[in-house]
Scaffold this motif. Structure first.
Motif, PDB file in Angstrom:
ATOM      1  N   THR A  69       0.867  -1.173   0.000  1.00  0.00           N
ATOM      2  CA  THR A  69       0.000   0.000   0.000  1.00  0.00           C
ATOM      3  C   THR A  69       0.899   1.217   0.000  1.00  0.00           C
ATOM      4  N   GLU A  71       0.612   5.570   0.148  1.00  0.00           N
ATOM      5  CA  GLU A  71      -0.200   6.770   0.272  1.00  0.00           C
ATOM      6  C   GLU A  71       0.720   7.981   0.397  1.00  0.00           C
ATOM      7  N   SER A  80      -3.395   7.662  -3.231  1.00  0.00           N
ATOM      8  CA  SER A  80      -3.206   6.257  -2.868  1.00  0.00           C
ATOM      9  C   SER A  80      -2.875   5.482  -4.129  1.00  0.00           C
ATOM     10  N   ASP A  82      -2.328   1.421  -5.470  1.00  0.00           N
ATOM     11  CA  ASP A  82      -2.257  -0.032  -5.394  1.00  0.00           C
ATOM     12  C   ASP A  82      -2.521  -0.528  -6.805  1.00  0.00           C
TER      13      ASP A  82
END
Length: 162
Positions: A69, A71, A80, A82
């Motif tokens: 992940t 951010e 963000s 992914d």
């Protein structure tokens, strides 16, 4: 650092045009895999950027729930990343901001194919030399910080790690 962190932070170094870090601190250790290895299985890296921002990168290899992940928390919103890229505005500072969604496709051989195509076509690759250099310096500072047990700094006048 060279097999994990560099791949993640290079995206942000390119997207935000980040320079060589001012300072890097890495902590961690071999907390699980007591098999004679030298590379830590658990690590945390703090990167202080001259652009007045801080990057925190944390990794652990003691759990089989692997995932990534990412951010970026800024005063105007959060990005963000992914399987897609998402921007969510910080309503307190940007009340009229709107959310944006994009794709972040990953193909196993994308980097190598891009490099080969660019050599053939005399184009600049997605990861040009200067970007790789800046990310490599950050990675080297992290490794040396861990080994020396202290924060390392970049001397921009001498162009060296101190």
């Amino acid at each position: 650092m060279y097999e994990n962190m560099c791949h993640q932070v290079s995206f942000w170094y390119k997207a935000l045009n980040l320079q060589i870090p001012k300072a890097v601190t890495m902590t961690g250790g071999i907390y699980l895999w007591k098999d004679g290895r030298e590379v830590p299985d658990t690590m945390a890296v703090t990167i202080e950027q001259p652009e007045e921002m801080q990057i925190s990168w944390v990794s652990g290899f003691g759990n089989n729930e692997l995932g990534v992940t990412e951010e970026v928390l800024g005063d105007n919103g959060t990005i963000s990343r992914d399987d897609r890229v998402r921007y969510a505005p910080q309503k307190m500072n940007l009340p009229n901001g709107t959310e944006m969604l994009g794709r972040a496709t990953q193909t196993p051989q994308a980097h190598m194919q891009n490099f080969i195509d660019c050599v053939r076509d005399h184009r600049e690759p997605n990861c040009p030399f200067d970007l790789g250099f800046r990310v490599s310096i950050a990675s080297r500072m992290a490794v040396d910080s861990y080994r020396l047990g202290r924060t390392l700094r970049w001397d921009s006048k001498k162009e060296e790690i101190v």
